[in-house]
Design a protein around this motif. Structure first.
Motif, PDB file in Angstrom:
ATOM      1  N   ILE A  97      -2.853   7.463   5.208  1.00 41.89           N
ATOM      2  CA  ILE A  97      -2.403   6.290   6.016  1.00 41.89           C
ATOM      3  C   ILE A  97      -2.742   5.562   6.106  1.00 41.89           C
ATOM      4  CG2 ILE A  97      -0.611   5.561   7.833  1.00 41.89           C
ATOM      5  CD1 ILE A  97       0.451   8.486   7.290  1.00 41.89           C
ATOM      6  N   GLY A  98      -4.184   6.153   6.880  1.00 37.92           N
ATOM      7  CA  GLY A  98      -5.202   5.322   7.562  1.00 37.92           C
ATOM      8  C   GLY A  98      -5.475   3.832   5.798  1.00 37.92           C
ATOM      9  N   ARG A  99      -5.865   4.830   4.998  1.00 34.14           N
ATOM     10  CA  ARG A  99      -6.813   3.584   4.087  1.00 34.14           C
ATOM     11  C   ARG A  99      -5.402   2.795   3.958  1.00 34.14           C
ATOM     12  NH1 ARG A  99      -7.110   8.128  -0.837  1.00 34.14           N
ATOM     13  NH2 ARG A  99      -4.943   8.376  -0.575  1.00 34.14           N
ATOM     14  N   ALA A 100      -4.591   3.314   3.501  1.00 33.27           N
ATOM     15  CA  ALA A 100      -3.253   2.221   3.279  1.00 33.27           C
ATOM     16  C   ALA A 100      -3.560   1.357   4.502  1.00 33.27           C
ATOM     17  CB  ALA A 100      -1.865   2.705   4.056  1.00 33.27           C
ATOM     18  N   ILE A 101      -3.443   1.690   5.694  1.00 34.53           N
ATOM     19  CA  ILE A 101      -3.273   1.020   6.863  1.00 34.53           C
ATOM     20  C   ILE A 101      -5.112  -0.557   6.962  1.00 34.53           C
ATOM     21  CG2 ILE A 101      -4.245  -0.431   9.111  1.00 34.53           C
ATOM     22  CD1 ILE A 101      -2.729   2.700   9.879  1.00 34.53           C
ATOM     23  N   VAL A 102      -6.066   0.212   6.411  1.00 36.96           N
ATOM     24  CA  VAL A 102      -7.071  -0.533   6.122  1.00 36.96           C
ATOM     25  C   VAL A 102      -7.742  -1.932   4.899  1.00 36.96           C
ATOM     26  CG1 VAL A 102      -8.794   0.882   7.078  1.00 36.96           C
ATOM     27  CG2 VAL A 102      -8.495   0.515   4.832  1.00 36.96           C
ATOM     28  N   ARG A 103      -5.928  -1.431   4.219  1.00 42.71           N
ATOM     29  CA  ARG A 103      -5.640  -2.719   3.629  1.00 42.71           C
ATOM     30  C   ARG A 103      -4.755  -4.256   3.862  1.00 42.71           C
ATOM     31  NH1 ARG A 103      -3.328  -0.215  -1.851  1.00 42.71           N
ATOM     32  NH2 ARG A 103      -3.656  -2.247  -2.672  1.00 42.71           N
ATOM     33  N   ALA A 111       0.527  -1.273  -0.258  1.00 41.27           N
ATOM     34  CA  ALA A 111       0.333  -0.005  -0.285  1.00 41.27           C
ATOM     35  C   ALA A 111       0.416   0.981   0.443  1.00 41.27           C
ATOM     36  CB  ALA A 111      -0.906  -0.188   1.550  1.00 41.27           C
ATOM     37  N   MET A 112       0.374   2.156  -0.942  1.00 40.12           N
ATOM     38  CA  MET A 112       1.387   3.399  -1.017  1.00 40.12           C
ATOM     39  C   MET A 112       0.605   4.869  -0.320  1.00 40.12           C
ATOM     40  SD  MET A 112       3.813   4.471  -4.208  1.00 40.12           S
ATOM     41  CE  MET A 112       5.102   5.106  -4.374  1.00 40.12           C
ATOM     42  N   VAL A 113       1.632   5.437   0.198  1.00 39.00           N
ATOM     43  CA  VAL A 113       1.018   6.749   0.362  1.00 39.00           C
ATOM     44  C   VAL A 113       1.715   7.674  -0.050  1.00 39.00           C
ATOM     45  CG1 VAL A 113       0.607   8.272   2.278  1.00 39.00           C
ATOM     46  CG2 VAL A 113       0.381   5.844   2.625  1.00 39.00           C
ATOM     47  N   PHE A 114       0.874   8.822  -1.034  1.00 33.53           N
ATOM     48  CA  PHE A 114       2.065   9.773  -1.920  1.00 33.53           C
ATOM     49  C   PHE A 114       1.916  10.443  -0.719  1.00 33.53           C
ATOM     50  CE2 PHE A 114       0.356   6.333  -4.752  1.00 33.53           C
ATOM     51  CZ  PHE A 114       0.768   6.252  -5.383  1.00 33.53           C
ATOM     52  N   GLN A 115       2.939  11.623  -1.568  1.00 33.87           N
ATOM     53  CA  GLN A 115       2.688  13.363  -1.007  1.00 33.87           C
ATOM     54  C   GLN A 115       1.610  13.852  -1.122  1.00 33.87           C
ATOM     55  OE1 GLN A 115       6.285  15.458  -3.040  1.00 33.87           O
ATOM     56  NE2 GLN A 115       5.383  17.426  -3.287  1.00 33.87           N
ATOM     57  N   GLU A 139     -15.726   6.997   4.756  1.00 33.39           N
ATOM     58  CA  GLU A 139     -15.636   6.850   2.932  1.00 33.39           C
ATOM     59  C   GLU A 139     -14.590   6.282   2.575  1.00 33.39           C
ATOM     60  OE1 GLU A 139     -20.320   7.656   2.876  1.00 33.39           O
ATOM     61  OE2 GLU A 139     -18.645   9.155   1.272  1.00 33.39           O
ATOM     62  N   ASN A 140     -13.271   7.156   2.514  1.00 30.90           N
ATOM     63  CA  ASN A 140     -12.386   7.068   1.939  1.00 30.90           C
ATOM     64  C   ASN A 140     -11.284   6.537   2.367  1.00 30.90           C
ATOM     65  OD1 ASN A 140     -11.111   9.939   0.240  1.00 30.90           O
ATOM     66  ND2 ASN A 140     -12.627  10.627   2.052  1.00 30.90           N
ATOM     67  N   MET A 141     -11.517   5.930   3.846  1.00 31.26           N
ATOM     68  CA  MET A 141     -10.648   5.291   4.165  1.00 31.26           C
ATOM     69  C   MET A 141     -10.928   3.800   3.774  1.00 31.26           C
ATOM     70  SD  MET A 141      -9.742   6.261   8.105  1.00 31.26           S
ATOM     71  CE  MET A 141      -9.347   5.137   8.652  1.00 31.26           C
ATOM     72  N   GLY A 142     -12.042   3.647   3.999  1.00 26.62           N
ATOM     73  CA  GLY A 142     -12.700   2.431   2.639  1.00 26.62           C
ATOM     74  C   GLY A 142     -12.951   2.159   2.027  1.00 26.62           C
ATOM     75  N   PHE A 143     -12.418   2.472   0.678  1.00 34.70           N
ATOM     76  CA  PHE A 143     -13.066   2.821  -0.676  1.00 34.70           C
ATOM     77  C   PHE A 143     -12.069   1.756  -1.526  1.00 34.70           C
ATOM     78  CE2 PHE A 143     -12.673   4.701  -5.349  1.00 34.70           C
ATOM     79  CZ  PHE A 143     -14.047   4.116  -5.462  1.00 34.70           C
ATOM     80  N   GLY A 144     -11.404   1.361  -1.251  1.00 41.50           N
ATOM     81  CA  GLY A 144     -10.481   0.487  -1.606  1.00 41.50           C
ATOM     82  C   GLY A 144     -11.355  -1.388  -1.722  1.00 41.50           C
TER      83      GLY A 144
END
Length: 352
Positions: A144-150, A78-82, A94-99
């Motif tokens: 970062i949370g969006r990456a963690i949930v994956r 999972a990647m976190v960008f600039q 919703e953003n965090m769980g979208f993937g």
């Protein structure tokens, strides 16, 4: 095992090669930072691991899997960008769980994972907010949370703090370091800021022109660099370098009040070498007159004194005493020979 292994990794764009046979082992659970000047290839190397850049030659493994030519979605990263890349019309939750939603995961499972991630990142009070109602640091925590949930095997960070102000950068450095300790995942982090690298990393990879210059723990690179590039890049302010003449086996330079015994053997026949000393390993004699004080940066408990030698060389010295140097005054140097390093004048290689 979810470490990352690179063997002979090469990247070409047409006839131009930008990554030159990189070999690297990142251990399971390690926080590894790629650092170097702009254009050194650190983001390209990260994108090769993510699968966003094709690997021209060589092998990339995540754990025991060869992922060299695997689709990015199948690599377990999972990647976190600039840039935060959040959907403005969606809430934080919703953003965090979208993937996960796009992958057909059940809503109850998504809600559970989002709640777990929000607890780790202290985002609970903001789950119903839209990104526009949040600060830059909060938005980055959502990314970062969006990456963690994956639940990835490896987290990849590409200069995630570049858009934040100085205070938030410090705050987020602490947050990411805490996150790493809490979840124990393998993390690879790209930055041009060596202070970030020094404060966050278990292992630092110093890159220049698509090649690895040195790999090691932060203090190992600081105390024991292999060459002038690493010695000058790691540490703020940078190490001072004296281009010395070798006379009767001793080092001479206009900034030195007397010839200096070399801190390492000098190669036979060498007439010039480079002496390196960090600002904190040089003191000032206020009764001397070998150098002029150009500027003093007073930062409270410490000051940095910018000096010019008679041959035009620029030096920086750290002061912590009550007596501080003033612009226009004359001083001489008091060196700590036990902390000096010697480098080959042509290749920049450390002489030991």
């Amino acid at each position: 095992m979810t470490g990352v292994t690179l063997e002979g990794a090469i990247k070409r764009y047409g006839q131009t090669q930008v990554i030159h046979g990189v070999d690297l082992q990142i251990e399971d659970g390690e926080f590894c930072v790629f650092v170097g000047p702009s254009g050194c290839g650190k983001s390209t190397l990260l994108r090769m691991i993510a699968g966003l850049e094709e690997t021209s030659e060589g092998t990339i493994r995540i754990g025991q899997r060869d992922v060299t030519h695997l689709d990015p979605a199948k690599r377990g990263v999972a990647m976190v960008f600039q840039t935060y890349a959040l959907y403005p019309h969606m809430s934080v939750a919703e953003n965090m769980g979208f993937g996960l939603k796009m992958n057909g995961v059940a809503k109850a499972e998504i809600d559970r994972k989002v709640q777990e991630a929000s607890d780790i990142l202290k985002l609970g009070p903001y789950l119903k907010r839209k990104p526009k109602a949040m600060s830059g640091g909060q938005r980055q925590r959502v990314a970062i949370g969006r990456a963690i949930v994956r639940g990835p095997d490896v987290f990849l960070f590409d200069e995630p703090l570049s858009n934040l102000d100085a205070e938030l950068r410090v705050e987020m450095r602490v947050e990411i370091a805490r996150l790493h300790k809490e979840i124990g995942a393998t993390m690879i982090y790209v930055t041009h800021d060596q202070v970030e690298a020094m404060t966050m990393a278990d292992k630092i990879v110093v890159l220049r022109d698509g090649r690895i210059e040195q790999v090691g723990a932060p203090l190992e690179l600081y105390r024991n660099p292999d060459n002038m590039f690493v010695a000058g890049f790691i540490g703020s302010p940078s190490m001072n370098f004296f281009d010395c003449d070798v006379v009767d086996g001793k080092l001479t330079h206009p900034a030195l009040s007397a010839p200096l015994e070399p801190p390492a053997p000098i190669p036979a026949g060498a007439s010039k070498v480079t002496l390196g000393l960090r600002p904190e390993h040089i003191g000032l004699d206020h009764d001397g007159d070998a150098l002029s004080v150009d500027l003093t940066e007073a930062l409270g408990g410490v000051s940095y004194v910018y000096l010019t030698a008679s041959n035009g060389d620029k030096l920086i010295v750290e002061e912590r005493d009550d007596e501080r140097s003033t612009e226009g005054s004359r001083v001489s140097l008091i060196l700590r020979p036990d902390r000096a390093m010697l480098f080959d004048a042509e290749s920049g290689t450390r002489l030991r």
